[in-house]
Design a protein around this motif. Structure first.
Motif, PDB file in Angstrom:
ATOM      1  N   HIS A   1       0.786  -1.209   0.060  1.00  0.00           N
ATOM      2  CA  HIS A   1       0.416   0.294  -0.074  1.00  0.00           C
ATOM      3  C   HIS A   1       0.647   1.578  -0.015  1.00  0.00           C
ATOM      4  N   GLY A   2       2.077   1.822  -0.721  1.00  0.00           N
ATOM      5  CA  GLY A   2       2.778   2.092  -0.338  1.00  0.00           C
ATOM      6  C   GLY A   2       3.540   2.308   0.116  1.00  0.00           C
ATOM      7  N   SER A   3       3.966   4.088  -0.139  1.00  0.00           N
ATOM      8  CA  SER A   3       5.228   4.638   1.097  1.00  0.00           C
ATOM      9  C   SER A   3       4.908   4.425   3.002  1.00  0.00           C
ATOM     10  N   ARG A   4       5.770   3.718   3.777  1.00  0.00           N
ATOM     11  CA  ARG A   4       5.330   3.261   4.816  1.00  0.00           C
ATOM     12  C   ARG A   4       5.636   4.042   6.222  1.00  0.00           C
ATOM     13  N   ALA A   5       6.103   5.612   5.399  1.00  0.00           N
ATOM     14  CA  ALA A   5       6.195   6.550   6.865  1.00  0.00           C
ATOM     15  C   ALA A   5       5.462   8.095   6.551  1.00  0.00           C
ATOM     16  N   ALA A   6       5.573   8.160   5.226  1.00  0.00           N
ATOM     17  CA  ALA A   6       4.707   9.315   4.545  1.00  0.00           C
ATOM     18  C   ALA A   6       4.311   8.849   3.471  1.00  0.00           C
TER      19      ALA A   6
ATOM     20  N   HIS B   1      -5.255   3.293   4.573  1.00  0.00           N
ATOM     21  CA  HIS B   1      -4.735   4.170   4.707  1.00  0.00           C
ATOM     22  C   HIS B   1      -6.046   5.208   4.430  1.00  0.00           C
ATOM     23  N   ASP B   2      -6.805   4.834   2.916  1.00  0.00           N
ATOM     24  CA  ASP B   2      -7.057   5.822   2.773  1.00  0.00           C
ATOM     25  C   ASP B   2      -7.750   4.287   1.353  1.00  0.00           C
ATOM     26  N   GLU B   3      -9.082   4.597   1.227  1.00  0.00           N
ATOM     27  CA  GLU B   3      -9.967   3.258   0.957  1.00  0.00           C
ATOM     28  C   GLU B   3      -9.852   4.274  -1.212  1.00  0.00           C
ATOM     29  N   ASN B   4      -9.346   4.774  -1.273  1.00  0.00           N
ATOM     30  CA  ASN B   4      -8.940   4.956  -2.203  1.00  0.00           C
ATOM     31  C   ASN B   4      -7.796   4.877  -2.853  1.00  0.00           C
ATOM     32  N   LEU B   5      -6.897   5.151  -2.392  1.00  0.00           N
ATOM     33  CA  LEU B   5      -5.581   4.893  -2.362  1.00  0.00           C
ATOM     34  C   LEU B   5      -5.010   2.748  -3.419  1.00  0.00           C
ATOM     35  N   ASP B   6      -4.445   2.923  -4.206  1.00  0.00           N
ATOM     36  CA  ASP B   6      -4.358   1.536  -4.698  1.00  0.00           C
ATOM     37  C   ASP B   6      -3.587   0.265  -3.738  1.00  0.00           C
TER      38      ASP B   6
ATOM     39  N   HIS C   1      17.395  13.446   8.602  1.00  0.00           N
ATOM     40  CA  HIS C   1      16.279  12.205   7.616  1.00  0.00           C
ATOM     41  C   HIS C   1      14.847  11.957   8.874  1.00  0.00           C
ATOM     42  N   LEU C   2      15.432  11.565   9.621  1.00  0.00           N
ATOM     43  CA  LEU C   2      14.075  11.060  10.115  1.00  0.00           C
ATOM     44  C   LEU C   2      13.445  12.201  10.377  1.00  0.00           C
ATOM     45  N   GLU C   3      13.873  13.900  11.066  1.00  0.00           N
ATOM     46  CA  GLU C   3      12.974  15.012  11.135  1.00  0.00           C
ATOM     47  C   GLU C   3      12.083  14.851   9.512  1.00  0.00           C
ATOM     48  N   HIS C   4      13.346  14.371   8.790  1.00  0.00           N
ATOM     49  CA  HIS C   4      12.318  14.864   7.644  1.00  0.00           C
ATOM     50  C   HIS C   4      10.700  14.348   7.223  1.00  0.00           C
ATOM     51  N   LEU C   5      10.962  12.773   7.818  1.00  0.00           N
ATOM     52  CA  LEU C   5       9.836  12.100   7.556  1.00  0.00           C
ATOM     53  C   LEU C   5       8.525  12.371   8.449  1.00  0.00           C
ATOM     54  N   PHE C   6       9.352  12.566   9.353  1.00  0.00           N
ATOM     55  CA  PHE C   6       8.514  13.393  10.310  1.00  0.00           C
ATOM     56  C   PHE C   6       7.346  14.569   9.834  1.00  0.00           C
ATOM     57  N   ALA C   7       8.266  15.529   9.262  1.00  0.00           N
ATOM     58  CA  ALA C   7       7.631  16.552   8.866  1.00  0.00           C
ATOM     59  C   ALA C   7       6.368  16.468   8.055  1.00  0.00           C
ATOM     60  N   LEU C   8       7.194  15.520   6.896  1.00  0.00           N
ATOM     61  CA  LEU C   8       6.175  14.410   5.675  1.00  0.00           C
ATOM     62  C   LEU C   8       4.614  14.100   5.948  1.00  0.00           C
ATOM     63  N   ALA C   9       4.974  12.949   7.704  1.00  0.00           N
ATOM     64  CA  ALA C   9       4.349  12.122   7.744  1.00  0.00           C
ATOM     65  C   ALA C   9       3.209  13.126   8.008  1.00  0.00           C
ATOM     66  N   ALA C  10       3.087  14.095   8.959  1.00  0.00           N
ATOM     67  CA  ALA C  10       2.081  14.850   9.534  1.00  0.00           C
ATOM     68  C   ALA C  10       1.334  15.833   9.118  1.00  0.00           C
ATOM     69  N   LYS C  11       1.731  15.576   7.836  1.00  0.00           N
ATOM     70  CA  LYS C  11       0.360  16.185   6.283  1.00  0.00           C
ATOM     71  C   LYS C  11      -0.183  14.872   5.983  1.00  0.00           C
ATOM     72  N   ASP C  12      -0.336  13.727   6.463  1.00  0.00           N
ATOM     73  CA  ASP C  12      -1.070  12.621   7.001  1.00  0.00           C
ATOM     74  C   ASP C  12      -2.129  12.081   7.643  1.00  0.00           C
ATOM     75  N   ALA C  13      -1.866  13.411   8.569  1.00  0.00           N
ATOM     76  CA  ALA C  13      -2.106  13.770  10.067  1.00  0.00           C
ATOM     77  C   ALA C  13      -4.247  13.036   9.697  1.00  0.00           C
ATOM     78  N   PRO C  14      -4.797  13.348   8.681  1.00  0.00           N
ATOM     79  CA  PRO C  14      -6.265  13.783   8.539  1.00  0.00           C
ATOM     80  C   PRO C  14      -6.698  11.599   8.226  1.00  0.00           C
TER      81      PRO C  14
ATOM     82  N   GLU D   1      -6.294   9.560  11.695  1.00  0.00           N
ATOM     83  CA  GLU D   1      -7.318   9.791  12.164  1.00  0.00           C
ATOM     84  C   GLU D   1      -7.967   9.028  11.458  1.00  0.00           C
ATOM     85  N   GLN D   2      -9.118   8.896  10.538  1.00  0.00           N
ATOM     86  CA  GLN D   2      -9.765   8.053   9.666  1.00  0.00           C
ATOM     87  C   GLN D   2      -9.635   6.741   9.690  1.00  0.00           C
ATOM     88  N   GLN D   3      -8.255   6.269  10.507  1.00  0.00           N
ATOM     89  CA  GLN D   3      -7.279   5.164  10.365  1.00  0.00           C
ATOM     90  C   GLN D   3      -8.079   4.779  11.595  1.00  0.00           C
ATOM     91  N   LYS D   4      -7.461   5.721  12.678  1.00  0.00           N
ATOM     92  CA  LYS D   4      -7.913   5.072  14.065  1.00  0.00           C
ATOM     93  C   LYS D   4      -9.526   5.014  14.168  1.00  0.00           C
TER      94      LYS D   4
END
Length: 368
Positions: free
Chosen positions: A15-20, A60-65, A255-268, A271-274
């Protein structure tokens, strides 16, 4: 030091990328073409296993492959020569007789390199919206125990009779039997008490989600001490982990901090996954204790740092009993190659410097 041969595996990008999911350096791609190329490259680089997680809809998102696990695993078995193919299975999705026959066929296609990863599901929507239903946590494990009892007997070529609460099997036998070993390996995921009991009785390898070394050591000690069926080989242990390895600790931390920042964009999406998660799933209770990126514990295992730092930490996990490291990266392909080039040799050098336990072997463990 553990007496087991250390192994390294990768998670297929089902289901695509693992971190962000919104990473300009790794555009979203869960296609068969990408996964085929990734697994072939992993085999070329010397990785020992690939885990193909099972979801019928993207968690993560039913619209994704979303890649389909079992058809992909059969194809990978035919395309590869050496790497172990581990396909996850959620028992509610397949009757045990049907699944056992599929597993036996992939075992034949692969030449004895196939394995099942038994997971009892956490994504409520995936089962409820299909009309299958999503039972309470312990009830799912009771169902899974019956399910794997049937599958185990059938994969061993036994003439099987089973009468339980969920399954009634009368005089069933699969042919041709497995010519390579008694049956394909069985990996079990989950850290609840029912999961631990299940793996002690039916598993060959217990998959532990990424978490700190002391926690992993306690889990290994608990389950290793549990009784096993007569004649069954000792249980082995695997760890999921997201790796960030670089030339220096500082570069890895950036790089970890960079991935945390990218992952924050996936917050919505998170929440849907939770909303679809079973709150009794111990996995997600564990995840909440440590900030992380990546799935199945991700960076909580602490494999973030310079090549030397990551190698030392992997060696410490191995000494605590971890045989197989099932790894995630981002960007995946480039980081997977860097790990093979830089970290694997360092780990093996560290372990070769240590005295072996009497009777220890570097042969790959085989089933009873």
């Amino acid at each position: 030091m553990s007496s087991s041969h250390i192994r390294f595996g990768v998670w297929a990008l089902v289901h695509g990328s693992r971190a962000a999911l919104q990473d300009p350096d790794e555009p979203y791609d869960a296609s068969w073409a990408r996964n085929r190329a990734l697994v072939l490259e992993a085999e070329r680089l010397g990785y020992d296993s690939v885990l193909v997680a099972q979801h019928t809809m993207n968690p993560h998102d039913e619209n994704l492959d979303q890649l389909e696990a079992w058809s992909a695993s059969a194809a990978l078995a035919a395309l590869t020569q050496r790497i172990e193919i581990i396909a996850a299975i959620k028992p509610y999705l397949y009757h045990p007789v049907v699944l056992a026959k599929m597993a036996q066929q992939i075992e034949h296609i692969s030449g004895g390199r196939f394995a099942i990863n038994l997971v009892n599901a956490w994504n409520r929507a995936e089962l409820e919206r299909a009309g299958i239903g999503f039972a309470e946590h312990d009830a799912r494990y009771a169902y899974g125990r019956e399910w794997i009892s049937v599958v185990d007997a059938l994969l061993r070529g036994e003439r099987t009779r089973f009468h339980g609460q969920h399954f009634h099997i009368d005089d069933y036998q699969l042919r041709p039997a497995d010519p390579f070993r008694s049956r394909p390996a069985v990996y079990v995921g989950g850290e609840s008490e029912p999961a631990r009991a299940l793996v002690a009785e039916h598993g060959d390898v217990w998959f532990i989600n990424g978490q700190p070394l002391d926690d992993v050591a306690r889990l290994v000690a608990d389950v290793a001490a549990r009784p096993r069926p007569l004649g069954r080989a000792p249980l082995r242990f695997g760890l999921s982990a997201f790796v960030i390895a670089a030339g220096t600790d500082a570069a890895a931390q950036r790089h970890l901090e960079h991935l945390f920042a990218l992952a924050a964009k996936d917050a919505p999406l998170r929440e849907q996954q939770k909303a679809n998660i079973d709150p009794r799933a111990v996995m997600f209770q564990t995840f909440a204790r440590t900030p992380r990126v990546g799935s199945n514990g991700g960076t909580a295992a602490g494999l973030v740092g310079s090549y030397d730092t990551v190698a030392r930490r992997i060696a410490a996990f191995h000494r605590a009993g971890i045989e197989l490291f099932m790894l995630q990266f981002q960007p995946f392909e480039a980081s997977m190659q860097a790990f093979a080039d830089e970290v694997m040799p360092r780990v093996r050098a560290l372990l070769d410097e240590e005295p072996r336990e009497p009777g220890a072997t570097l042969e790959r463990a085989v089933l009873d």
